[in-house]
Design a protein around this motif. Structure first.
Motif, PDB file in Angstrom:
ATOM      1  N   LEU A 126     -16.613  -6.480  -0.209  1.00 41.50           N
ATOM      2  CA  LEU A 126     -17.423  -5.535  -0.968  1.00 41.50           C
ATOM      3  C   LEU A 126     -17.945  -6.032  -2.316  1.00 41.50           C
ATOM      4  O   LEU A 126     -19.027  -5.608  -2.741  1.00 41.50           O
ATOM      5  CB  LEU A 126     -16.651  -4.230  -1.169  1.00 41.50           C
ATOM      6  N   PRO A 127     -17.216  -6.896  -3.040  1.00 41.37           N
ATOM      7  CA  PRO A 127     -17.737  -7.320  -4.345  1.00 41.37           C
ATOM      8  C   PRO A 127     -19.137  -7.923  -4.294  1.00 41.37           C
ATOM      9  O   PRO A 127     -19.915  -7.766  -5.241  1.00 41.37           O
ATOM     10  CB  PRO A 127     -16.692  -8.336  -4.829  1.00 41.37           C
ATOM     11  N   ALA A 128     -19.499  -8.565  -3.200  1.00 39.35           N
ATOM     12  CA  ALA A 128     -20.841  -9.136  -3.069  1.00 39.35           C
ATOM     13  C   ALA A 128     -21.911  -8.055  -2.940  1.00 39.35           C
ATOM     14  O   ALA A 128     -23.108  -8.350  -3.054  1.00 39.35           O
ATOM     15  CB  ALA A 128     -20.904 -10.066  -1.856  1.00 39.35           C
ATOM     16  N   HIS A 129     -21.497  -6.814  -2.714  1.00 36.16           N
ATOM     17  CA  HIS A 129     -22.434  -5.699  -2.576  1.00 36.16           C
ATOM     18  C   HIS A 129     -22.419  -4.786  -3.806  1.00 36.16           C
ATOM     19  O   HIS A 129     -22.817  -3.625  -3.720  1.00 36.16           O
ATOM     20  CB  HIS A 129     -22.096  -4.902  -1.318  1.00 36.16           C
ATOM     21  N   GLY A 130     -21.941  -5.298  -4.916  1.00 38.63           N
ATOM     22  CA  GLY A 130     -21.951  -4.515  -6.147  1.00 38.63           C
ATOM     23  C   GLY A 130     -20.821  -3.519  -6.271  1.00 38.63           C
ATOM     24  O   GLY A 130     -20.890  -2.587  -7.074  1.00 38.63           O
ATOM     25  N   VAL A 131     -19.778  -3.714  -5.473  1.00 33.07           N
ATOM     26  CA  VAL A 131     -18.641  -2.788  -5.485  1.00 33.07           C
ATOM     27  C   VAL A 131     -17.424  -3.496  -6.086  1.00 33.07           C
ATOM     28  O   VAL A 131     -16.980  -4.533  -5.583  1.00 33.07           O
ATOM     29  CB  VAL A 131     -18.301  -2.290  -4.071  1.00 33.07           C
ATOM     30  N   THR A 132     -16.903  -2.950  -7.168  1.00 28.25           N
ATOM     31  CA  THR A 132     -15.637  -3.421  -7.713  1.00 28.25           C
ATOM     32  C   THR A 132     -14.515  -2.726  -6.955  1.00 28.25           C
ATOM     33  O   THR A 132     -14.486  -1.492  -6.881  1.00 28.25           O
ATOM     34  CB  THR A 132     -15.534  -3.116  -9.216  1.00 28.25           C
ATOM     35  N   VAL A 133     -13.616  -3.499  -6.379  1.00 31.19           N
ATOM     36  CA  VAL A 133     -12.512  -2.928  -5.608  1.00 31.19           C
ATOM     37  C   VAL A 133     -11.259  -2.884  -6.470  1.00 31.19           C
ATOM     38  O   VAL A 133     -10.871  -3.902  -7.078  1.00 31.19           O
ATOM     39  CB  VAL A 133     -12.258  -3.745  -4.322  1.00 31.19           C
ATOM     40  N   ALA A 134     -10.652  -1.713  -6.538  1.00 28.93           N
ATOM     41  CA  ALA A 134      -9.399  -1.527  -7.269  1.00 28.93           C
ATOM     42  C   ALA A 134      -8.296  -1.250  -6.251  1.00 28.93           C
ATOM     43  O   ALA A 134      -8.276  -0.190  -5.626  1.00 28.93           O
ATOM     44  CB  ALA A 134      -9.519  -0.370  -8.258  1.00 28.93           C
ATOM     45  N   LEU A 135      -7.416  -2.216  -6.056  1.00 29.86           N
ATOM     46  CA  LEU A 135      -6.293  -2.069  -5.128  1.00 29.86           C
ATOM     47  C   LEU A 135      -5.133  -1.445  -5.884  1.00 29.86           C
ATOM     48  O   LEU A 135      -4.603  -2.044  -6.821  1.00 29.86           O
ATOM     49  CB  LEU A 135      -5.899  -3.433  -4.556  1.00 29.86           C
ATOM     50  N   VAL A 136      -4.754  -0.252  -5.477  1.00 26.84           N
ATOM     51  CA  VAL A 136      -3.788   0.542  -6.230  1.00 26.84           C
ATOM     52  C   VAL A 136      -2.410   0.488  -5.579  1.00 26.84           C
ATOM     53  O   VAL A 136      -2.272   0.782  -4.389  1.00 26.84           O
ATOM     54  CB  VAL A 136      -4.261   2.004  -6.336  1.00 26.84           C
ATOM     55  N   ALA A 160     -11.595   2.620  -5.235  1.00 31.13           N
ATOM     56  CA  ALA A 160     -10.158   2.579  -5.510  1.00 31.13           C
ATOM     57  C   ALA A 160      -9.411   2.927  -4.227  1.00 31.13           C
ATOM     58  O   ALA A 160      -9.595   4.013  -3.679  1.00 31.13           O
ATOM     59  CB  ALA A 160      -9.790   3.567  -6.610  1.00 31.13           C
ATOM     60  N   VAL A 161      -8.615   1.987  -3.724  1.00 32.70           N
ATOM     61  CA  VAL A 161      -7.907   2.214  -2.464  1.00 32.70           C
ATOM     62  C   VAL A 161      -6.412   1.940  -2.632  1.00 32.70           C
ATOM     63  O   VAL A 161      -6.018   0.935  -3.221  1.00 32.70           O
ATOM     64  CB  VAL A 161      -8.472   1.346  -1.320  1.00 32.70           C
ATOM     65  N   SER A 162      -5.615   2.844  -2.104  1.00 32.37           N
ATOM     66  CA  SER A 162      -4.167   2.696  -2.164  1.00 32.37           C
ATOM     67  C   SER A 162      -3.604   2.473  -0.764  1.00 32.37           C
ATOM     68  O   SER A 162      -4.284   2.690   0.244  1.00 32.37           O
ATOM     69  CB  SER A 162      -3.532   3.940  -2.785  1.00 32.37           C
ATOM     70  N   HIS A 163      -2.377   2.046  -0.729  1.00 26.37           N
ATOM     71  CA  HIS A 163      -1.691   1.666   0.511  1.00 26.37           C
ATOM     72  C   HIS A 163      -1.052   2.878   1.188  1.00 26.37           C
ATOM     73  O   HIS A 163      -1.101   4.003   0.677  1.00 26.37           O
ATOM     74  CB  HIS A 163      -0.603   0.637   0.173  1.00 26.37           C
ATOM     75  N   GLY A 164      -0.435   2.628   2.317  1.00 29.97           N
ATOM     76  CA  GLY A 164       0.264   3.675   3.041  1.00 29.97           C
ATOM     77  C   GLY A 164       1.721   3.780   2.640  1.00 29.97           C
ATOM     78  O   GLY A 164       2.176   3.155   1.674  1.00 29.97           O
ATOM     79  N   ALA A 165       2.479   4.572   3.414  1.00 32.27           N
ATOM     80  CA  ALA A 165       3.885   4.817   3.092  1.00 32.27           C
ATOM     81  C   ALA A 165       4.793   3.681   3.538  1.00 32.27           C
ATOM     82  O   ALA A 165       5.954   3.629   3.131  1.00 32.27           O
ATOM     83  CB  ALA A 165       4.342   6.121   3.744  1.00 32.27           C
ATOM     84  N   GLY A 166       4.277   2.771   4.367  1.00 33.46           N
ATOM     85  CA  GLY A 166       5.141   1.714   4.888  1.00 33.46           C
ATOM     86  C   GLY A 166       4.702   0.315   4.520  1.00 33.46           C
ATOM     87  O   GLY A 166       5.200  -0.660   5.083  1.00 33.46           O
ATOM     88  N   GLY A 167       3.778   0.176   3.581  1.00 35.16           N
ATOM     89  CA  GLY A 167       3.287  -1.150   3.225  1.00 35.16           C
ATOM     90  C   GLY A 167       2.575  -1.135   1.903  1.00 35.16           C
ATOM     91  O   GLY A 167       2.522  -0.112   1.220  1.00 35.16           O
ATOM     92  N   GLY A 168       2.002  -2.289   1.543  1.00 39.12           N
ATOM     93  CA  GLY A 168       1.351  -2.418   0.253  1.00 39.12           C
ATOM     94  C   GLY A 168      -0.106  -2.819   0.379  1.00 39.12           C
ATOM     95  O   GLY A 168      -0.728  -2.665   1.426  1.00 39.12           O
ATOM     96  N   ILE A 169      -0.631  -3.381  -0.709  1.00 43.02           N
ATOM     97  CA  ILE A 169      -2.049  -3.727  -0.756  1.00 43.02           C
ATOM     98  C   ILE A 169      -2.359  -4.999   0.030  1.00 43.02           C
ATOM     99  O   ILE A 169      -3.511  -5.418   0.097  1.00 43.02           O
ATOM    100  CB  ILE A 169      -2.543  -3.864  -2.210  1.00 43.02           C
ATOM    101  N   GLU A 170      -1.326  -5.586   0.659  1.00 43.83           N
ATOM    102  CA  GLU A 170      -1.566  -6.753   1.515  1.00 43.83           C
ATOM    103  C   GLU A 170      -2.051  -6.352   2.909  1.00 43.83           C
ATOM    104  O   GLU A 170      -2.318  -7.212   3.752  1.00 43.83           O
ATOM    105  CB  GLU A 170      -0.296  -7.598   1.637  1.00 43.83           C
ATOM    106  N   ALA A 171      -2.204  -5.053   3.171  1.00 47.68           N
ATOM    107  CA  ALA A 171      -2.677  -4.577   4.474  1.00 47.68           C
ATOM    108  C   ALA A 171      -4.017  -5.226   4.823  1.00 47.68           C
ATOM    109  O   ALA A 171      -4.869  -5.434   3.955  1.00 47.68           O
ATOM    110  CB  ALA A 171      -2.822  -3.058   4.455  1.00 47.68           C
ATOM    111  N   ARG A 172      -4.210  -5.534   6.096  1.00 48.04           N
ATOM    112  CA  ARG A 172      -5.399  -6.295   6.521  1.00 48.04           C
ATOM    113  C   ARG A 172      -6.700  -5.597   6.164  1.00 48.04           C
ATOM    114  O   ARG A 172      -7.677  -6.247   5.786  1.00 48.04           O
ATOM    115  CB  ARG A 172      -5.352  -6.611   8.016  1.00 48.04           C
ATOM    116  N   ASP A 173      -6.747  -4.272   6.269  1.00 42.18           N
ATOM    117  CA  ASP A 173      -7.997  -3.580   5.965  1.00 42.18           C
ATOM    118  C   ASP A 173      -8.316  -3.602   4.476  1.00 42.18           C
ATOM    119  O   ASP A 173      -9.467  -3.779   4.074  1.00 42.18           O
ATOM    120  CB  ASP A 173      -7.972  -2.143   6.509  1.00 42.18           C
ATOM    121  N   LEU A 174      -7.285  -3.455   3.636  1.00 41.39           N
ATOM    122  CA  LEU A 174      -7.513  -3.493   2.193  1.00 41.39           C
ATOM    123  C   LEU A 174      -7.933  -4.891   1.753  1.00 41.39           C
ATOM    124  O   LEU A 174      -8.831  -5.055   0.918  1.00 41.39           O
ATOM    125  CB  LEU A 174      -6.255  -3.041   1.446  1.00 41.39           C
ATOM    126  N   ARG A 175      -7.303  -5.908   2.320  1.00 42.04           N
ATOM    127  CA  ARG A 175      -7.684  -7.289   2.007  1.00 42.04           C
ATOM    128  C   ARG A 175      -9.123  -7.565   2.428  1.00 42.04           C
ATOM    129  O   ARG A 175      -9.883  -8.214   1.708  1.00 42.04           O
ATOM    130  CB  ARG A 175      -6.758  -8.289   2.727  1.00 42.04           C
TER     131      ARG A 175
END
Length: 213
Positions: A53-63, A32-47
């Motif tokens: 990660l899903p190919a490695h058995g990890v469900t990603v929850a963008l908060v 589960a990963v959330s964004h910073g104070a100046g942007g949203g889940i479109e940040a390059r690292d979150l994308r």
């Protein structure tokens, strides 16, 4: 990337939103990963993490914190961010898998502050803001050092909020994205492309998550 789905969650700080990107192999944990104070889940690292990660058995929850869902431009006080994160946690834990709490910048601080209380399996801190730019004396190291769970920091080599060499010793791992700024952007003169920078980041996170068992 697997097909994402969104889920709105009511918290004491307002309506929050989770974008679920399901694991494409047998799911073993939720990141589960959330964004910073100046942007949203479109940040390059979150994308990048949601793609890799899903190919490695990890469900990603963008908060998305309530202030972003409400369309506000400025993040509220840290206490309010923590309230929103706490309100989201039951939804994040609902799949019945271990939950790694994470985020970038302000979102990383929230994950660190609440990890033990909420029962997070580990913490992923992307671009942890160790101090305000130019003010190393205003350190936030205590938040990072107090997670109480396995913790990985991924930091840009030129992050004005804290370069890798500024971090104190402690019970956490540190991975560096060379030349990266606070948003992991890399200058053209570095010889590193954005794609290569994101490969460094996702490889570090993937390897660390695998090591958690």
């Amino acid at each position: 990337m697997s097909r994402p789905r969104t889920q709105n969650v009511t918290t004491d700080a307002g309506e929050a939103r989770i974008t679920w990107v399901p694991a494409t192999t047998a799911p073993r944990l939720v990141l589960a990963v959330s964004h910073g104070a100046g942007g949203g889940i479109e940040a390059r690292d979150l994308r990048a993490l949601a793609a890799a990660l899903p190919a490695h058995g990890v469900t990603v929850a963008l908060v998305e914190q309530p202030w972003r869902v409400a369309g506000k431009k400025v993040a509220p006080a840290p206490k309010t961010l923590d309230t929103g994160w706490r309100g989201l946690w039951p939804a994040l834990a609902a799949p019945g898998l271990p939950v790694v709490a994470g985020g970038r910048s302000a979102g990383a601080r929230v994950a660190c502050r609440t990890a033990t209380e909420l029962g997070a399996a580990a913490v992923l801190a992307l671009s942890f803001p160790l101090h305000p730019p130019g003010k190393p004396e205003k350190s936030r190291a205590d938040e990072l050092l107090g997670t109480g769970v396995p913790t990985l920091v991924v930091q840009g080599g030129n992050d004005p909020f804290g370069r890798p060499e500024e971090f104190p010793p402690g019970a956490f791992e540190l991975a560096e994205v060379p030349y990266g700024d606070h948003g992991f952007a890399v200058p053209k003169k570095s010889g590193l492309t954005e794609a290569q920078a994101m490969e460094i980041l996702t490889a570090a996170v993937t390897g660390w998550l695998t090591s958690l068992g």
